[in-house]
Design an enzyme around this catalytic site. Structure first.
Site, PDB file in Angstrom:
ATOM      1  N   LYS A 193      29.256  34.127 -33.032  1.00  0.00           N
ATOM      2  CA  LYS A 193      28.040  34.499 -33.775  1.00  0.00           C
ATOM      3  C   LYS A 193      28.179  35.884 -34.417  1.00  0.00           C
ATOM      4  CE  LYS A 193      25.795  33.848 -29.928  1.00  0.00           C
ATOM      5  NZ  LYS A 193      26.823  33.167 -29.091  1.00  0.00           N
ATOM      6  N   GLY A 194      28.689  36.835 -33.613  1.00  0.00           N
ATOM      7  CA  GLY A 194      28.804  38.211 -34.116  1.00  0.00           C
ATOM      8  C   GLY A 194      29.639  38.270 -35.379  1.00  0.00           C
ATOM      9  N   LYS A 195      30.780  37.585 -35.369  1.00  0.00           N
ATOM     10  CA  LYS A 195      31.664  37.601 -36.535  1.00  0.00           C
ATOM     11  C   LYS A 195      30.937  37.073 -37.780  1.00  0.00           C
ATOM     12  CE  LYS A 195      35.253  35.353 -38.953  1.00  0.00           C
ATOM     13  NZ  LYS A 195      36.604  34.899 -39.177  1.00  0.00           N
TER      14      LYS A 195
ATOM     15  N   GLN B 163      23.663  33.959 -26.784  1.00  0.00           N
ATOM     16  CA  GLN B 163      23.993  32.821 -25.919  1.00  0.00           C
ATOM     17  C   GLN B 163      24.159  31.558 -26.784  1.00  0.00           C
ATOM     18  OE1 GLN B 163      21.101  34.967 -24.572  1.00  0.00           O
ATOM     19  NE2 GLN B 163      22.923  36.094 -24.045  1.00  0.00           N
TER      20      GLN B 163
ATOM     21  N   THR C 285      31.813  40.432 -19.587  1.00  0.00           N
ATOM     22  CA  THR C 285      32.239  40.573 -18.194  1.00  0.00           C
ATOM     23  C   THR C 285      33.757  40.496 -18.019  1.00  0.00           C
ATOM     24  OG1 THR C 285      32.033  38.190 -17.894  1.00  0.00           O
ATOM     25  CG2 THR C 285      30.109  39.528 -17.320  1.00  0.00           C
TER      26      THR C 285
ATOM     27  N   ALA D 138      24.728  39.245 -23.676  1.00  0.00           N
ATOM     28  CA  ALA D 138      25.492  38.862 -24.864  1.00  0.00           C
ATOM     29  C   ALA D 138      26.646  39.818 -25.096  1.00  0.00           C
ATOM     30  CB  ALA D 138      24.567  38.884 -26.087  1.00  0.00           C
ATOM     31  N   GLY D 139      27.707  39.294 -25.665  1.00  0.00           N
ATOM     32  CA  GLY D 139      28.821  40.127 -26.125  1.00  0.00           C
ATOM     33  C   GLY D 139      29.252  39.557 -27.456  1.00  0.00           C
ATOM     34  N   HIS D 140      28.925  40.236 -28.538  1.00  0.00           N
ATOM     35  CA  HIS D 140      29.231  39.736 -29.881  1.00  0.00           C
ATOM     36  C   HIS D 140      30.346  40.583 -30.483  1.00  0.00           C
ATOM     37  CE1 HIS D 140      24.949  37.810 -30.252  1.00  0.00           C
ATOM     38  NE2 HIS D 140      25.653  37.358 -29.245  1.00  0.00           N
TER      39      HIS D 140
ATOM     40  N   GLY E 259      39.431  27.098 -35.334  1.00  0.00           N
ATOM     41  CA  GLY E 259      40.317  25.963 -35.592  1.00  0.00           C
ATOM     42  C   GLY E 259      41.775  26.378 -35.446  1.00  0.00           C
ATOM     43  N   ASP E 260      42.063  27.650 -35.750  1.00  0.00           N
ATOM     44  CA  ASP E 260      43.444  28.168 -35.652  1.00  0.00           C
ATOM     45  C   ASP E 260      44.005  28.039 -34.239  1.00  0.00           C
ATOM     46  OD1 ASP E 260      41.282  30.296 -35.489  1.00  0.00           O
ATOM     47  OD2 ASP E 260      42.949  31.385 -34.562  1.00  0.00           O
TER      48      ASP E 260
ATOM     49  N   ASP F 139      29.351  32.378 -27.040  1.00  0.00           N
ATOM     50  CA  ASP F 139      30.660  32.889 -27.471  1.00  0.00           C
ATOM     51  C   ASP F 139      31.297  32.054 -28.577  1.00  0.00           C
ATOM     52  OD1 ASP F 139      30.359  34.798 -25.486  1.00  0.00           O
ATOM     53  OD2 ASP F 139      31.399  33.578 -23.994  1.00  0.00           O
TER      54      ASP F 139
HETATM   55  P1  GDP Z   1      29.687  35.499 -29.813  1.00  0.00           P
HETATM   56  O1  GDP Z   1      29.159  35.877 -28.498  1.00  0.00           O
HETATM   57  O2  GDP Z   1      29.186  34.169 -30.291  1.00  0.00           O
HETATM   58  O3  GDP Z   1      29.492  36.563 -30.878  1.00  0.00           O
HETATM   59  O4  GDP Z   1      31.265  35.321 -29.638  1.00  0.00           O
HETATM   60  P2  GDP Z   1      32.245  36.296 -28.811  1.00  0.00           P
HETATM   61  O5  GDP Z   1      32.491  37.518 -29.615  1.00  0.00           O
HETATM   62  O6  GDP Z   1      31.790  36.463 -27.411  1.00  0.00           O
HETATM   63  O7  GDP Z   1      33.535  35.380 -28.699  1.00  0.00           O
HETATM   64  C1  GDP Z   1      34.201  34.920 -29.821  1.00  0.00           C
HETATM   65  C2  GDP Z   1      35.662  35.400 -29.728  1.00  0.00           C
HETATM   66  O8  GDP Z   1      36.443  34.694 -30.651  1.00  0.00           O
HETATM   67  C3  GDP Z   1      35.823  36.857 -30.092  1.00  0.00           C
HETATM   68  O9  GDP Z   1      36.895  37.390 -29.375  1.00  0.00           O
HETATM   69  C4  GDP Z   1      36.151  36.795 -31.570  1.00  0.00           C
HETATM   70  O10 GDP Z   1      36.882  37.938 -32.008  1.00  0.00           O
HETATM   71  C5  GDP Z   1      36.981  35.564 -31.635  1.00  0.00           C
HETATM   72  N1  GDP Z   1      36.914  34.781 -32.879  1.00  0.00           N
HETATM   73  C6  GDP Z   1      35.847  34.543 -33.672  1.00  0.00           C
HETATM   74  N2  GDP Z   1      36.175  33.660 -34.650  1.00  0.00           N
HETATM   75  C7  GDP Z   1      37.477  33.344 -34.466  1.00  0.00           C
HETATM   76  C8  GDP Z   1      38.381  32.450 -35.111  1.00  0.00           C
HETATM   77  O11 GDP Z   1      38.067  31.762 -36.058  1.00  0.00           O
HETATM   78  N3  GDP Z   1      39.650  32.375 -34.591  1.00  0.00           N
HETATM   79  C9  GDP Z   1      40.051  33.107 -33.512  1.00  0.00           C
HETATM   80  N4  GDP Z   1      41.292  32.961 -33.079  1.00  0.00           N
HETATM   81  N5  GDP Z   1      39.217  33.945 -32.874  1.00  0.00           N
HETATM   82  C10 GDP Z   1      37.952  34.047 -33.328  1.00  0.00           C
HETATM   83  P1  IMO Z   2      26.816  35.454 -26.140  1.00  0.00           P
HETATM   84  O1  IMO Z   2      25.617  35.940 -26.910  1.00  0.00           O
HETATM   85  C1  IMO Z   2      28.398  33.067 -22.868  1.00  0.00           C
HETATM   86  C2  IMO Z   2      25.938  32.759 -19.262  1.00  0.00           C
HETATM   87  C3  IMO Z   2      26.443  33.418 -18.007  1.00  0.00           C
HETATM   88  C4  IMO Z   2      25.823  32.510 -16.956  1.00  0.00           C
HETATM   89  C5  IMO Z   2      24.473  32.165 -17.560  1.00  0.00           C
HETATM   90  C6  IMO Z   2      23.340  33.057 -17.082  1.00  0.00           C
HETATM   91  O2  IMO Z   2      27.924  36.430 -26.083  1.00  0.00           O
HETATM   92  O3  IMO Z   2      27.226  34.109 -26.609  1.00  0.00           O
HETATM   93  P2  IMO Z   2      22.606  35.573 -17.406  1.00  0.00           P
HETATM   94  O4  IMO Z   2      23.402  36.850 -17.449  1.00  0.00           O
HETATM   95  O5  IMO Z   2      21.881  35.285 -18.672  1.00  0.00           O
HETATM   96  O6  IMO Z   2      21.741  35.494 -16.184  1.00  0.00           O
HETATM   97  O7  IMO Z   2      23.709  34.417 -17.213  1.00  0.00           O
HETATM   98  O8  IMO Z   2      24.626  32.329 -18.963  1.00  0.00           O
HETATM   99  N1  IMO Z   2      25.843  33.663 -20.429  1.00  0.00           N
HETATM  100  C7  IMO Z   2      26.676  33.624 -21.475  1.00  0.00           C
HETATM  101  N2  IMO Z   2      27.788  32.879 -21.682  1.00  0.00           N
HETATM  102  N3  IMO Z   2      27.961  33.920 -23.823  1.00  0.00           N
HETATM  103  C8  IMO Z   2      26.840  34.637 -23.641  1.00  0.00           C
HETATM  104  O9  IMO Z   2      26.279  35.378 -24.618  1.00  0.00           O
HETATM  105  C9  IMO Z   2      26.165  34.552 -22.402  1.00  0.00           C
HETATM  106  N4  IMO Z   2      25.063  35.138 -21.880  1.00  0.00           N
HETATM  107  C10 IMO Z   2      24.883  34.572 -20.678  1.00  0.00           C
HETATM  108  O10 IMO Z   2      27.852  33.407 -17.955  1.00  0.00           O
HETATM  109  O11 IMO Z   2      26.566  31.321 -16.867  1.00  0.00           O
HETATM  110 MG    MG Z   3      29.882  36.455 -26.604  1.00  0.00          MG
END
Ligand code: GDP
Ligand code: IMO
Ligand code: MG
Length: 425
Positions: free
Chosen positions: A16-18, A224, A301, A39-41, A332-333, A13
């Site tokens: 990465k998606g951004k 991840q 989730t 994953a949730g991007h 950083g914000d 989290d």
């Molecule tokens: P990923 O799994 O690595 O793609 O990241 P996620 O999407 O799960 O979580 C990142 C969260 O931070 C998302 O809600 C994004 O919209 C948000 N996000 C990404 N970059 C920034 C940032 O620079 N500042 C803030 N405030 N939010 C951000």
């Molecule tokens: P993205 O790509 C954050 C964590 C789960 C759990 C452990 C194992 O969005 O960064 P699993 O479902 O793989 O059996 O879970 O890994 N986990 C993540 N935490 N971001 C993710 O993906 C994750 N994918 C799995 O919370 O602790």
């Molecule tokens: Mg994520």
């Protein structure tokens, strides 16, 4: 070099998606190499928020092809929902989303096994997303799995039923009560498979290596984070794939000498969702502020993410294992308004100060030692250039660069595609 990698340096989290979305215009192909719908991007642009689970984060651009690589595990039921979201936004994916025949399929019973395993562990549970990731990779390495390419065989339903029946017998081994309706799950799966089969299947390693020969550029998208890697993460509180750089080679079939830049993404602080050790975790108002301002809830989730200060011991470890060449600092914000910013620069481990990540990083073994920085108050989210960034933030960035010996190329100042500062050097 033809293939650049982008991966998370913490516990997922990181954003990465951004960043994949921001970088897509520079690449011909975006390819996911591991993980699945755990994953949730998140991508935010033009006033819309999209969360992708299986589909690479380049899908919203016209220019790039998006490939789901062999290292990914696909749940057709979840993929169908993702595709329907794209349909709603009139995104034409049919010609630019390609699926590896060698990617493994998550069956409904993999999800049930995940739930049974977690329930049986009680307090020691991993905190899995319950998407069936562990059981699917177990079937892959156990050489029992079903792959996308199997769907092209006439008898795939026989294979599906045989594996499902085996899983149902395995469920009996867990002495837990998991409710399910197998017929309902099966029909939902078949509908998902139908949608999956409307996409183009490819021999992705052949496709990607030909693309490399033709001079095309590829960005490999990780899921991840490095500390969730099956080998190098905080085992057993990890996911079931190699989230680190080597995972891109096995998850796409590209050789190590094809890899160019390795982009490592980290948050200006740290978060973790699920169980497991987290040395710099905060249980005070500072942690609560990070969670509130950073909207730290899981994109898959909805669970609250645990928050803490940046851990340079762990970050350096991730940089080393991945061979990171450039970094991106996200969020950083969220730290604007803190009087003091802390960074963990070493651990007290069994009475000794150490600067590497030891085998046991449970709280009883490790106490983080912090270096403090003066905070900043400015609202970063409206800034567009490096020279607008507050002095104290630049000091923080320079300190991280010096400690890690790795440049920070992008500073992200908000969730929107546009809130991205690319530093000039
Ligand atoms: P990923 O799994 O690595 O793609 O990241 P996620 O999407 O799960 O979580 C990142 C969260 O931070 C998302 O809600 C994004 O919209 C948000 N996000 C990404 N970059 C920034 C940032 O620079 N500042 C803030 N405030 N939010 C951000
Ligand atoms: P993205 O790509 C954050 C964590 C789960 C759990 C452990 C194992 O969005 O960064 P699993 O479902 O793989 O059996 O879970 O890994 N986990 C993540 N935490 N971001 C993710 O993906 C994750 N994918 C799995 O919370 O602790
Ligand atoms: Mg994520």
């Amino acid at each position: 070099m033809a293939v650049d990698l982008l991966l998370g340096l913490q516990w997922g989290d990181e954003g990465k998606g951004k960043i994949v979305d921001v970088l897509t215009q520079k690449y011909n192909i975006i390819a996911r190499f591991q993980g699945g719908p755990n994953a949730g991007h998140t991508l935010i642009f033009d006033g819309h928020k999209h969360v992708l689970h299986t589909i690479p984060s380049g899908i919203f651009h016209h220019s790039a092809l998006n490939i789901v690589g062999n290292g990914v595990v696909i749940d057709p039921v979840i993929l169908k929902k993702e595709l329907e979201n794209l349909d709603r936004h009139h995104i034409d994916y049919a010609s630019k989303l390609l699926i590896s025949r060698k990617a493994h399929l998550i069956l409904p019973t993999h999800r049930l096994l995940d739930a049974a395993s977690e329930t049986s562990k009680g307090k020691a549970k991993i905190g899995s997303t319950l998407k069936g990731i562990g059981p699917t990779y177990m079937d892959k390495t156990g050489r029992n799995g079903m792959r996308v390419g199997d769907l092209e065989l006439d008898n795939w339903k026989e294979k599906y039923r045989a594996l499902t029946e085996k899983h149902i017998r395995m469920l009996d081994f867990f002495d837990v009560d998991i409710q399910y309706d197998i017929n309902e799950l099966e029909s939902e799966f078949y509908v998902g498979v139908e949608k999956l089969m409307s996409l183009e299947f490819i021999d992705s390693e052949e496709f990607l290596n030909n693309a490399v020969k033709e001079g095309k550029t590829i960005l490999a998208e990780g899921a991840q984070g490095s500390l969730l890697d099956i080998d190098f993460g905080t085992y057993p509180f990890v996911t079931s794939s190699n989230t680190t750089a080597a995972g891109a080679c096995t998850g796409l079939g590209v050789a190590p000498n094809r890899i160019g830049e390795v982009f490592g993404i980290f948050k200006a602080y740290t978060t973790r969702v699920g169980s497991g050790p987290f040395p710099t975790e905060l249980f005070d108002d500072d942690g609560a502020t990070m969670a509130r301002v950073g909207h730290e809830f899981g994109a898959t989730t909805g669970r609250p993410r645990r928050c803490g200060w940046l851990d340079l011991v762990a970050l350096k470890y991730a940089i080393q294992v991945n061979g990171v060449t450039q970094m991106m600092m996200m969020k950083g914000d969220v730290l604007s308004g803190f009087e003091t910013i802390k960074v963990c620069t070493s651990y007290l481990y069994k009475g000794k100060e150490i600067t590497h990540l030891p085998y046991n990083i449970e709280p009883e073994n490790v106490t983080p030692k912090f270096t403090e920085f003066k905070g900043w108050k400015e609202d970063l989210t409206i800034m567009t250039q490096e020279d607008q960034l507050p002095r104290n933030l630049l000091d923080y960035i320079k300190f991280i660069e010096k400690e890690t010996q790795t440049p920070i190329k992008i500073v992200s100042v908000g969730p929107d595609r546009k809130q991205t500062i690319i530093r000039q050097f």
